[in-house]
Design an enzyme around this catalytic site. Sequence first.
Site, short mmCIF file in Angstrom:
data_model
loop_
_atom_site.label_atom_id
_atom_site.label_comp_id
_atom_site.label_asym_id
_atom_site.label_seq_id
_atom_site.Cartn_x
_atom_site.Cartn_y
_atom_site.Cartn_z
N HIS A 1 17.33 23.75 57.95
CA HIS A 1 18.09 25.00 57.47
C HIS A 1 17.88 24.99 55.92
O HIS A 1 18.10 24.28 55.04
CB HIS A 1 19.77 24.58 57.49
N ASN B 1 18.24 35.58 56.56
CA ASN B 1 18.70 36.47 55.55
C ASN B 1 17.78 37.10 54.31
O ASN B 1 18.24 36.63 53.21
CB ASN B 1 20.30 35.88 55.22
N ASP C 1 22.93 33.15 59.87
CA ASP C 1 23.36 32.32 58.71
C ASP C 1 23.37 33.08 57.43
O ASP C 1 22.73 34.00 56.94
CB ASP C 1 22.55 31.18 58.40
N HIS D 1 26.69 30.00 61.42
CA HIS D 1 27.41 29.75 60.07
C HIS D 1 28.97 30.16 60.49
O HIS D 1 29.37 31.44 60.69
CB HIS D 1 26.85 30.65 59.07
N ASP E 1 20.21 23.12 53.68
CA ASP E 1 20.86 24.52 53.26
C ASP E 1 20.43 24.76 51.58
O ASP E 1 21.15 25.37 51.24
CB ASP E 1 22.48 24.65 53.47
N PHE F 1 26.83 32.26 46.22
CA PHE F 1 26.83 30.61 46.74
C PHE F 1 25.71 29.95 47.06
O PHE F 1 24.59 30.81 47.68
CB PHE F 1 27.86 31.01 47.98
ZN LIG Z 1 25.38 29.10 56.21
#
Ligand SMILES: [Zn+2]
Length: 427
Positions: free
Chosen positions: A61, A95, A153, A180, A306, A324
């Site tokens: 991820h 994304n 995600d 997610h 992440d 974020f």
């Molecule tokens: Zn996420």
Amino acid sequence: MAALVIKNGRVIDPASGRDGIADVWIEDGVIKGVGTDLAAGTAEEIDATGLIVAPGFIDMHVHLREPGFEHAETIESGSYAAAAGGFTSICPMPNTSPVNDSAMVTNYIMEKARRHAIVNVWPIGAITKGSAGEELAAISSMHNAGAVAISDDGRPVMNARVMRRAMEFARSVGIPVIDHCEDLHLSTGGDMHEGAESVRMGLRGIPGCSEDVMVARDILLAELTGARYHVAHISSQRSVEMVAFAKSRGLKVTAEATPHHMALADQDMEPYDSNYKMKPPLRSRCDVGAVVTGIVNGAIDAIATDHAPHPGSEKMQEFEKCPFGILGLETALGVTFEQLLHPAKISLARVVELFTMGPARVLGIERGTLAEGAAADVTIFSTDREWSYDVNKSFSKSRNSPFDGKTFRGGPVVTIVDGRVVWRAIP
Ligand SMILES: [Zn+2]
């Protein structure tokens, strides 16, 4: 291609049950054998005395920001940060701009990676077109182009019917669905975990239940469809409990946790410091404990970073306005040692499993082992060398990390991809 021998390290390969001092022989990009006193001959030699030799780490991820946001990260820069973190394989989330929702974008990423990345890149395709949550993306053609899983995600799939169809489709293709988990109706407007700390700081909260209701829904849909379902960046106690419950029922449900969710609670935030702002947010001490418990008892299958680069210009805003996400690739192993290994919560073999066989099994990729004939992806690391993380020296193009300046005990020393040394720590 030249041969390479890694001598005298403690070889830990959970996939083949191996743990002991041995040499690893690599030739033509594959593992030729693991044994003792392998004569180096003309082969290049790496002395791993006092070090651990493990299968190459897999981060399932990451966000590489290319195409579209190359000012934050590129496939190339992200791959260097990965190698410096001991990772030999990374899975970029879709994304980007455009979103990786078609074979064309998947091919673009694969081609860029082939030319510029120093580690393996296994793209994750979108679940829905534009990750808008409405129409399914071109799942089978992305899979044929190299996508190993699907996820929207950064966003959840809010519509349960769409998620059901995605699971049915992914099952027929043979890949997992990664969600997610965030009910936007419960979380929208929030900047940090909802609790006493958010009240104290006067910031809007994201309740733990915004994650939990989606995990619950998805587990029910996974049971209905028989799909392989994976929870991204699990962070709440209830969610960990539900994944454990789903596993006990024999469902194909898996989960990953990030180093920051096992290390930091909302109380540990530097007030209004955007390097502590991510999704899901840093939760309560109780939730952090549950994530650690889930790693210890096997509810959680993998550690994933992440890794979410954002340039300073975006992160240096008021807390409510900044995006974020934080960096993660270069600090993952150090944080994991500090939280799990040094306090003796898990064994070294379990640490290796969480970074290798664990994610390889979730994704169904042929990596994560040092078995003879396997691709020669190897991570050599130390469990006691002290080093400090200086984010300004990061290979990432971004600088958003809460671990800047922190000293760790143990970390990666040499990273080998397909039999080639791609990164070495400066002694
Ligand atoms: Zn996420």
